[in-house]
Design an enzyme around this catalytic site. Sequence first.
Site, PDB file in Angstrom:
ATOM      1  CG  ASN A 203       3.181   7.830   4.311  1.00  0.00           C
ATOM      2  OD1 ASN A 203       3.483   8.998   4.515  1.00  0.00           O
ATOM      3  ND2 ASN A 203       3.360   6.897   5.245  1.00  0.00           N
TER       4      ASN A 203
ATOM      5  NE  ARG B  71       9.801   3.531  13.080  1.00  0.00           N
ATOM      6  CZ  ARG B  71       9.036   3.143  14.089  1.00  0.00           C
ATOM      7  NH1 ARG B  71       9.576   2.704  15.207  1.00  0.00           N
ATOM      8  NH2 ARG B  71       7.722   3.191  14.012  1.00  0.00           N
TER       9      ARG B  71
ATOM     10  CG  HIS C 147      -3.948  11.940   8.370  1.00  0.00           C
ATOM     11  ND1 HIS C 147      -2.740  11.654   8.966  1.00  0.00           N
ATOM     12  CD2 HIS C 147      -4.412  10.748   7.916  1.00  0.00           C
ATOM     13  CE1 HIS C 147      -2.485  10.354   8.863  1.00  0.00           C
ATOM     14  NE2 HIS C 147      -3.490   9.782   8.234  1.00  0.00           N
TER      15      HIS C 147
ATOM     16  CG  ASP D  86       4.759   9.149  13.832  1.00  0.00           C
ATOM     17  OD1 ASP D  86       3.741   8.801  13.201  1.00  0.00           O
ATOM     18  OD2 ASP D  86       5.468   8.352  14.461  1.00  0.00           O
TER      19      ASP D  86
ATOM     20  CD  GLU E 169      23.189  17.281  18.491  1.00  0.00           C
ATOM     21  OE1 GLU E 169      22.727  16.436  19.279  1.00  0.00           O
ATOM     22  OE2 GLU E 169      24.394  17.359  18.182  1.00  0.00           O
TER      23      GLU E 169
ATOM     24  NE  ARG F 169       8.800   9.019  14.241  1.00  0.00           N
ATOM     25  CZ  ARG F 169       8.828   8.099  13.307  1.00  0.00           C
ATOM     26  NH1 ARG F 169       9.975   7.761  12.770  1.00  0.00           N
ATOM     27  NH2 ARG F 169       7.726   7.512  12.896  1.00  0.00           N
TER      28      ARG F 169
ATOM     29  N   GLY G 151      -2.622   9.188  13.526  1.00  0.00           N
ATOM     30  CA  GLY G 151      -3.536   8.044  13.616  1.00  0.00           C
ATOM     31  C   GLY G 151      -3.861   7.721  15.067  1.00  0.00           C
TER      32      GLY G 151
HETATM   33  C1  FPP Z   1       2.102  10.113  10.311  1.00  0.00           C
HETATM   34  O1  FPP Z   1       1.145   9.830  11.292  1.00  0.00           O
HETATM   35  C2  FPP Z   1       1.669  11.278   9.570  1.00  0.00           C
HETATM   36  C3  FPP Z   1       1.442  11.310   8.237  1.00  0.00           C
HETATM   37  C4  FPP Z   1       1.613  10.132   7.378  1.00  0.00           C
HETATM   38  C5  FPP Z   1       0.976  12.540   7.579  1.00  0.00           C
HETATM   39  C6  FPP Z   1       1.534  13.799   8.154  1.00  0.00           C
HETATM   40  C7  FPP Z   1       0.962  14.976   7.485  1.00  0.00           C
HETATM   41  C8  FPP Z   1       0.456  16.049   8.146  1.00  0.00           C
HETATM   42  C9  FPP Z   1       0.457  16.164   9.603  1.00  0.00           C
HETATM   43  C10 FPP Z   1      -0.089  17.222   7.420  1.00  0.00           C
HETATM   44  C11 FPP Z   1       0.649  17.493   6.172  1.00  0.00           C
HETATM   45  C12 FPP Z   1       0.299  18.748   5.602  1.00  0.00           C
HETATM   46  C13 FPP Z   1       0.799  19.183   4.450  1.00  0.00           C
HETATM   47  C14 FPP Z   1       0.477  20.522   3.997  1.00  0.00           C
HETATM   48  C15 FPP Z   1       1.682  18.346   3.632  1.00  0.00           C
HETATM   49  P1  FPP Z   1       0.493   8.399  11.333  1.00  0.00           P
HETATM   50  O2  FPP Z   1      -0.774   8.442  10.587  1.00  0.00           O
HETATM   51  O3  FPP Z   1       1.470   7.369  10.889  1.00  0.00           O
HETATM   52  O4  FPP Z   1       0.214   8.274  12.879  1.00  0.00           O
HETATM   53  P2  FPP Z   1       0.228   6.925  13.709  1.00  0.00           P
HETATM   54  O5  FPP Z   1       1.661   6.466  13.750  1.00  0.00           O
HETATM   55  O6  FPP Z   1      -0.270   7.371  15.045  1.00  0.00           O
HETATM   56  O7  FPP Z   1      -0.709   5.962  13.032  1.00  0.00           O
END
Ligand code: FPP
Length: 249
Positions: A68, A194, A37, A20, A207, A188, A23
């Site tokens: 998502n 969460r 990403h 996480d 854990e 996380r 963004g």
């Molecule tokens: C959440 O961050 C992240 C995601 C929705 C995508 C996570 C995926 C990757 C890091 C790469 C995955 C790679 C493969 C091969 C599956 P967010 O965009 O919600 O961040 P924010 O809370 O800061 O907006």
Amino acid sequence: MALSPSEPTEPPLHVAIIMDGNGRWAKRRGLPRTLGHRAGVEALKRTVAAAPELGIRSLTVFGFSTENWRRPAAEVAELMALPKRYFESDLARLERDGVRVRAVGRREGLSPELRAMLIQAEARTAHNDAFQLQIAFNYGGQADIVDAARKLAQDVAEGRARPEDISEATFTRYLSTADFPPPDLVIRPSGEQRLSNFLLWESAYSELVFQNVLWPDYDREHLAAALAEFAKRERRFGGAVSDDVLAAG
Ligand code: FPP
């Protein structure tokens, strides 16, 4: 007695990570979220390289949740393209390094190209057993429980299972994560505290470690710090507090 840092501790064998903060990482740099990403994929590569060196045997990462889909179409398209970006650069190395890749989550809704790519990654690494990488994609903990319940109900309706035989252990076998042990540790990053519908059934006794780092910045040191935190925990699985813990206060 509390553990001193010099005492050997068992590393968690199965670690699960909610990747996480992509963004926010991008926003802080004035970049589009898509670049956050993509930087997240680089963090995944670092983590997959570091995990076995730190004694971890299995890693589950949350790549795309069933929730998502609610994001803007352009961002969903970028997220759908991430496995391709990852496998194009890393699948040969994963195969060579003994990593077995498995995808969990709903395949419905994914493009035929993406489904084929996940099947190919699983097939090309199926003989590996040095390290397990489980990618949760189009995955939701509640959705997975519902899907398992539906399959089980079907088996009961068609005489392959009996209601009186259903136990936690038999139900677990219907989940898409059935081939993996439950995670010892769920991490996380990003400061949020969460589970966000990740491994709800499987994390019953995991854990939890929350870290104040955005996923694209995650590296070996952050993973090592999470393991050090894990090493301080006493896992009881519903049992009583040990005298050692009471003595340590
Ligand atoms: C959440 O961050 C992240 C995601 C929705 C995508 C996570 C995926 C990757 C890091 C790469 C995955 C790679 C493969 C091969 C599956 P967010 O965009 O919600 O961040 P924010 O809370 O800061 O907006």
